[in-house]
Motif scaffolding. Structure first.
Motif, short mmCIF file in Angstrom:
data_model
loop_
_atom_site.label_atom_id
_atom_site.label_comp_id
_atom_site.label_asym_id
_atom_site.label_seq_id
_atom_site.Cartn_x
_atom_site.Cartn_y
_atom_site.Cartn_z
N LEU A 351 23.05 -12.13 -11.11
CA LEU A 351 24.22 -12.93 -10.75
C LEU A 351 25.50 -12.15 -11.01
CD1 LEU A 351 23.43 -16.57 -11.97
CD2 LEU A 351 23.62 -15.79 -9.60
N ASP A 352 25.51 -11.44 -12.12
CA ASP A 352 26.70 -10.66 -12.49
C ASP A 352 27.02 -9.64 -11.39
OD1 ASP A 352 28.80 -9.64 -14.22
OD2 ASP A 352 27.46 -7.95 -14.61
N GLN A 353 25.98 -9.08 -10.79
CA GLN A 353 26.21 -8.13 -9.69
C GLN A 353 26.93 -8.80 -8.52
OE1 GLN A 353 22.36 -6.45 -8.85
NE2 GLN A 353 22.27 -5.38 -10.83
N GLN A 354 26.80 -10.13 -8.45
CA GLN A 354 27.49 -10.87 -7.39
C GLN A 354 28.80 -11.48 -7.88
OE1 GLN A 354 24.68 -13.41 -5.15
NE2 GLN A 354 23.09 -12.62 -6.50
N GLY A 355 29.20 -11.07 -9.09
CA GLY A 355 30.48 -11.55 -9.62
C GLY A 355 30.40 -12.89 -10.34
N ILE A 356 29.15 -13.37 -10.53
CA ILE A 356 29.00 -14.70 -11.14
C ILE A 356 28.58 -14.55 -12.59
CG2 ILE A 356 27.74 -16.88 -10.97
CD1 ILE A 356 27.32 -16.13 -7.94
N GLU A 390 32.63 -22.72 -5.98
CA GLU A 390 31.99 -21.85 -6.98
C GLU A 390 30.57 -22.32 -7.29
OE1 GLU A 390 35.43 -19.78 -9.65
OE2 GLU A 390 35.13 -21.92 -9.99
N VAL A 391 30.39 -23.64 -7.31
CA VAL A 391 29.04 -24.17 -7.52
C VAL A 391 28.15 -23.71 -6.36
CG1 VAL A 391 27.62 -26.24 -7.78
CG2 VAL A 391 29.93 -26.19 -8.75
N ASP A 392 28.68 -23.81 -5.15
CA ASP A 392 27.92 -23.36 -3.98
C ASP A 392 27.59 -21.87 -4.08
OD1 ASP A 392 28.21 -25.90 -3.09
OD2 ASP A 392 29.68 -25.46 -1.53
N GLN A 393 28.56 -21.08 -4.53
CA GLN A 393 28.33 -19.64 -4.67
C GLN A 393 27.23 -19.34 -5.67
OE1 GLN A 393 32.67 -19.11 -4.96
NE2 GLN A 393 32.29 -17.03 -4.27
N LEU A 394 27.22 -20.11 -6.77
CA LEU A 394 26.15 -19.94 -7.76
C LEU A 394 24.79 -20.13 -7.09
CD1 LEU A 394 24.91 -19.83 -10.67
CD2 LEU A 394 25.33 -22.30 -10.81
N PHE A 395 24.68 -21.20 -6.31
CA PHE A 395 23.37 -21.51 -5.71
C PHE A 395 23.01 -20.54 -4.59
CE2 PHE A 395 23.77 -25.05 -8.46
CZ PHE A 395 22.46 -25.31 -8.83
N THR A 396 24.00 -20.11 -3.85
CA THR A 396 23.73 -19.07 -2.84
C THR A 396 23.19 -17.82 -3.55
OG1 THR A 396 25.57 -19.95 -1.58
CG2 THR A 396 24.75 -17.79 -0.92
N GLY A 397 23.82 -17.50 -4.67
CA GLY A 397 23.38 -16.35 -5.46
C GLY A 397 21.96 -16.53 -5.96
N LEU A 398 21.66 -17.71 -6.46
CA LEU A 398 20.31 -17.98 -6.99
C LEU A 398 19.26 -17.92 -5.88
CD1 LEU A 398 21.06 -20.86 -9.53
CD2 LEU A 398 20.49 -18.49 -10.07
#
Ligand code: PMP
Length: 406
Positions: A351-356, A390-398
């Motif tokens: 996730l960190d690699q995606q900025g999260i 940001e919540v959406d970005q977290l889940f896209t990342g996951l």
């Protein structure tokens, strides 16, 4: 301000508008430590530029200014907690030191066979100080059980609260599960049996205002850095009579009334518990953080946080193999989770690699990890400045991580 304009609020937090690893940063590790608004940075800067000196020396104008700023901050905290008096607001280094202070202060009252009730969901900060005191006194630390969904097991509480119970030390909100514990009725029951009650408010205060008089607790502890204030300072609220009765925690300057080699006497409250030069700028910063929060529309802010959690809950099923640890009906926006086939620390790194930015590991709650049979969890913890995007970005990342690595 009324209504909740999260875009406007984000402008108050300069750190949020940066990139990490080439991506716009999504900061979801607020449970570990929250970010600071400009109001806090400015208040501390102004303090150092215009008023810094040591406090309570009464020697000169600058010292008087510093003292006024420092004591104003204490009054701000009093108001925040709805304490009766600023004498009940003691500065500590944080929640950890506050609980150590109480545990040590109560040690002389504890003896072999006495019981200290904690819960199975405590942070180590509300377990280990009690274990250390138990070791010295022969008392025993007894955990209240939790249900698999992350709620406190009230039957367990009822069966454990008894003749031997001297202290109930419980977290208001779990840092892992987000569960909001029903502390008021527990305190009421404990008090009816003469039990001293201690509440760990570290994870509660970033989400709602506690009212120590309504709660009826004897002690309440929290850390500034989780409440959008600086690190290095926290608060212990205490019932005045108990604070008068328990011994000081540390000795030194400031905490005394008179020192001689024959006999030393303690200063009045709250200074009796504040040995040495305090964290003055940090107190000022915490006061500014609370003033900043007071300028926001609280009901709207709390509704906005609820919406973040609701969105996260909705999206869980979009990640195959993901399950949430801690699904109590009454919880703050914190989501601990695991994903089949992935180690929590790998989730964090990817996730960190995606900025999260999230937290992974045992969250200083190893007994709770043992209860769930996991080495650790991944945890996203939200603050009022987080957005639905940001919540959406977290889940896209996951989803991406799950597809590529699970
Ligand atoms: N209790 C809880 C519930 C916490 O979440 C934390 C911080 N993670 C603490 C206590 C300890 O706070 P501090 O490290 O600021 O003393």
């Amino acid at each position: 301000k009324t209504g909740f304009d999260v875009a406007a609020v984000r402008q108050d937090f300069p750190i949020l508008s940066q990139q990490v690893n080439g991506k716009p940063m999504v900061y979801l590790d607020n449970g570990a430590s929250a970010q600071k608004p400009v109001a806090v940075l400015d208040a501390m800067d102004r303090y150092y530029r215009e008023m810094h000196s040591n406090v309570h020396r009464g020697a000169h104008t600058l010292g008087d200014r510093a003292t006024a700023a420092f004591e104003d901050a204490r009054e701000t905290v009093r108001r925040f907690l709805n304490a009766e008096s600023a004498r009940q607001v003691i500065w500590t280094r944080g929640t950890t030191e506050a609980i150590n202070l109480v545990a040590n202060g109560l040690a002389p009252r504890l003896k072999e066979g006495d019981e200290i009730l904690v819960s199975h969901m405590e942070h180590h900060a509300n377990i280990v100080p009690w274990q250390m005191v138990a070791e010295r006194t022969g008392a025993k630390v007894v955990p209240i059980q939790v249900h698999p969904n992350g709620e406190l097991d009230l039957d367990s509480f009822n069966s454990l609260l008894g003749e031997r119970t001297r202290v109930l030390a419980i977290t208001h909100v779990s840092n892992v599960l987000g569960t909001v514990n029903p502390v008021a009725p527990l305190i009421e029951q404990a008090k009816a049996q003469g039990v001293i009650t201690v509440v760990d408010g570290a994870q509660a205060v970033p989400h709602f205002k506690p009212d120590v008089q309504a709660l009826g607790c004897d002690f309440y502890a929290f850390s500034s850095h989780k409440l959008f204030g600086p690190t290095g300072i926290g608060v212990l609220y205490g019932r005045e009579q108990l604070l008068e009765e328990i011994p000081p925690y540390q000795g030194g300057g400031e905490m005394i009334e008179r020192v001689s080699f024959e006999r030393t006497t303690w200063n009045t409250l709250p200074y009796k518990f504040e040995a040495g030069t305090p964290a003055i700028a940090e107190a000022v910063g915490l006061g500014a953080a609370i003033d900043y929060l007071d300028s926001l529309d609280r009901p709207a802010m709390e509704a906005s946080e609820k919406a973040l959690l609701a969105r996260a809950n909705e999206l869980v099923e979009t990640v195959p193999g993901m399950s949430v640890i801690g699904t109590a009906p009454n919880k703050v926006p914190v989501m601990s989770f695991k994903i089949e086939g992935l180690h929590p620390s790998d989730i964090g790194t990817l996730l960190d690699q995606q900025g999260i930015e999230i937290r992974t590991g045992h969250h200083c709650a190893m007994p709770l990890m043992d209860f769930y049979g996991v080495p650790g969890t991944a945890r996203a913890s939200f603050a009022f400045y987080n957005t639905l995007e940001e919540v959406d970005q977290l889940f896209t990342g996951l989803q991406k991580i799950q597809r590529l690595f699970a």
